[in-house]
Design a protein around this motif. Structure first.
Motif, short mmCIF file in Angstrom:
data_model
loop_
_atom_site.label_atom_id
_atom_site.label_comp_id
_atom_site.label_asym_id
_atom_site.label_seq_id
_atom_site.Cartn_x
_atom_site.Cartn_y
_atom_site.Cartn_z
N LEU A 4 0.80 -1.14 0.09
CA LEU A 4 0.11 0.21 -0.06
C LEU A 4 0.85 1.19 -0.05
O LEU A 4 1.78 1.18 0.82
N LEU A 5 0.70 2.02 -1.16
CA LEU A 5 1.59 3.20 -1.08
C LEU A 5 0.69 4.54 -0.76
O LEU A 5 -0.50 4.72 -1.46
N SER A 6 1.12 5.22 -0.04
CA SER A 6 0.51 6.61 0.29
C SER A 6 1.35 7.77 0.36
O SER A 6 2.86 7.45 0.11
N ASN A 7 0.90 9.06 0.89
CA ASN A 7 1.72 9.94 0.99
C ASN A 7 1.24 11.31 1.80
O ASN A 7 0.14 11.01 2.31
N ASP A 8 1.92 12.40 1.95
CA ASP A 8 1.16 13.38 2.34
C ASP A 8 1.29 14.76 1.49
O ASP A 8 0.06 15.58 1.81
N ASP A 9 1.82 14.68 0.49
CA ASP A 9 1.63 15.79 -0.55
C ASP A 9 0.72 15.75 -1.46
O ASP A 9 0.66 16.63 -2.34
N GLY A 10 -0.21 14.89 -1.65
CA GLY A 10 -1.24 14.53 -2.49
C GLY A 10 -0.93 13.77 -3.56
O GLY A 10 0.05 13.22 -3.98
N TYR A 11 -1.94 13.09 -4.02
CA TYR A 11 -1.76 11.96 -5.19
C TYR A 11 -1.29 12.55 -6.38
O TYR A 11 -0.80 11.56 -7.15
N GLN A 12 -1.30 13.78 -6.69
CA GLN A 12 -0.69 14.18 -7.72
C GLN A 12 0.98 14.72 -7.73
O GLN A 12 1.64 15.44 -8.59
N ALA A 13 1.56 14.44 -6.38
CA ALA A 13 2.84 15.02 -5.96
C ALA A 13 3.94 14.38 -6.84
O ALA A 13 3.81 12.90 -7.16
N PRO A 14 4.90 14.95 -7.12
CA PRO A 14 6.00 14.07 -8.13
C PRO A 14 6.58 13.06 -7.31
O PRO A 14 7.11 12.14 -7.92
N GLY A 15 6.98 13.18 -6.10
CA GLY A 15 7.40 12.26 -5.28
C GLY A 15 6.61 11.13 -4.97
O GLY A 15 7.34 9.72 -5.29
N LEU A 16 5.18 11.02 -5.23
CA LEU A 16 4.42 9.85 -5.27
C LEU A 16 4.56 8.99 -6.50
O LEU A 16 4.62 7.87 -6.69
N MET A 96 13.24 14.56 9.76
CA MET A 96 14.26 14.27 10.47
C MET A 96 13.92 14.95 12.03
O MET A 96 13.27 16.00 12.06
N GLY A 97 14.50 14.17 13.13
CA GLY A 97 14.63 14.67 14.43
C GLY A 97 12.82 15.13 14.52
O GLY A 97 11.98 14.15 14.66
N ASP A 98 12.63 16.31 15.32
CA ASP A 98 11.23 16.34 15.58
C ASP A 98 10.14 16.50 14.56
O ASP A 98 9.05 16.45 14.88
N ASP A 99 10.58 16.51 13.30
CA ASP A 99 9.65 16.63 12.25
C ASP A 99 8.54 15.29 12.36
O ASP A 99 7.72 15.38 11.79
N THR A 100 9.37 14.17 12.90
CA THR A 100 8.64 12.99 12.75
C THR A 100 7.31 13.20 13.60
O THR A 100 6.20 12.36 13.24
N ILE A 101 7.19 13.88 14.66
CA ILE A 101 6.07 14.31 15.56
C ILE A 101 4.91 14.67 14.58
O ILE A 101 3.84 14.48 14.70
N TYR A 102 5.33 15.68 13.63
CA TYR A 102 4.35 16.38 12.73
C TYR A 102 4.06 15.81 11.41
O TYR A 102 3.05 16.08 10.97
N SER A 103 4.93 15.14 11.06
CA SER A 103 4.83 14.70 9.64
C SER A 103 3.66 13.69 9.30
O SER A 103 3.59 12.81 9.80
N GLY A 104 2.91 14.12 8.23
CA GLY A 104 1.92 13.39 7.48
C GLY A 104 2.61 12.20 6.97
O GLY A 104 2.03 11.16 6.84
N THR A 105 3.61 12.32 6.34
CA THR A 105 4.28 11.15 5.58
C THR A 105 4.57 10.04 6.65
O THR A 105 4.34 8.83 6.25
N VAL A 106 5.30 10.68 7.93
CA VAL A 106 5.35 9.46 8.81
C VAL A 106 4.11 9.07 9.64
O VAL A 106 3.62 7.96 9.85
N GLY A 107 3.04 9.96 9.57
CA GLY A 107 1.70 9.55 10.10
C GLY A 107 1.13 8.45 9.24
O GLY A 107 0.62 7.58 9.78
N ALA A 108 1.23 8.47 7.89
CA ALA A 108 0.68 7.54 6.96
C ALA A 108 1.22 6.29 7.19
O ALA A 108 0.78 5.18 7.44
#
Length: 251
Positions: A4-16, A96-108
């Motif tokens: 299962l592949l997801s992200n937080d930048d949206g389904y049209q994001a280049p990274g996805l 990285m670091g504290d970012d992981t608490i806020y990250s939607g990428t990590v949240g998914a």
């Protein structure tokens, strides 16, 4: 291997798109991602808004919700099966670091982990998608290793991966390391709205506070791809005894 592949930048994001192209031949890859950018949504779930799943012209499915919503809906009914691996990213910027608490990428990714599915969150260290194909190729290397070594069969784990924006041949080997720490975020940015009210924009993330050797900040600064195993237990185990003693005063 069902992924299962997801992200937080949206389904049209280049990274996805780049990550899908890199791993789609490694198994049965289903994409369920947010309809719009949901950066910094962490593990938020939409409890008071109905969620809809649509299929785009790209063949990806998208949800009018958060990254965690996407994985939650997928795992609790939409897919109809339990995937072997949840992959999130590639994020436009470091987590990285504290970012992981806020990250939607990590949240998914964490939502998959909470449901008993091994999960990986991938991010690039700099915004702008420079060398995104190289990052996707490096992500493929790790996913392929997980498959070839049957690492998703043995236990449930959660990995946070940050990839420098460099050509593939210039990326140094993966390095397993701990999270660093950031300084507090910069001040909010006030502006006047068209109606004369003051509105506030969240300031930029703080610079590295703990970027010592052994941290994700240090590894990526040296050109390595950082891998940090994460856990959900937020208990401060070292403080349990002291607080137990203090609580006795309450009777």
């Amino acid at each position: 291997m069902k992924i299962l592949l997801s992200n937080d930048d949206g389904y049209q994001a280049p990274g996805l798109a780049a990550l899908y192209e890199a791993i789609h031949d490694l198994g049965d890859v289903q994409v369920i991602a947010p309809e719009h950018n949901n950066s910094a949504k962490s593990n938020a779930l939409s409890l008071h808004t109905p969620l809809y799943v649509h299929k785009s012209h790209l063949g990806f499915h998208y949800v009018n919700g958060t990254p965690a919503d996407c994985v939650h809906v997928a795992l609790t009914g939409y897919l109809g099966y339990k995937p072997d691996l949840v992959v999130s990213g590639i994020n436009n910027g470091a987590n990285m670091g504290d970012d992981t608490i806020y990250s939607g990428t990590v949240g998914a990714a964490m939502e998959g982990y909470l449901f008993g599915v091994p999960a990986i969150a991938f991010s690039q260290t700099q915004k702008g998608w420079a060398h995104i194909d190289s990052a996707a190729r490096k992500a493929r290397d790790l996913v392929r290793l997980v498959i070839e070594k049957h690492l998703a069969d043995q236990q449930v784990w959660l990995l946070n991966v940050n990839i420098p924006n460099l050509p593939y041949d210039e990326l140094k080997p993966f390095k397993v390391c701990r999270l660093g720490r950031r300084h507090a975020a910069e001040k909010v940015i006030p502006q006047s709205s068209p109606h004369g009210e003051t509105m506030y924009w969240i300031g930029n993330a703080g610079a590295a506070k703990d970027g010592a050797e052994g941290t994700d900040f240090h590894a990526t600064a040296q050109g390595h791809v950082s891998i940090t195993p994460l856990q959900v237990d937020l208990t401060d185990h070292t403080a349990l005894a002291a607080w137990s003693q203090a609580a006795k005063a309450l009777g």
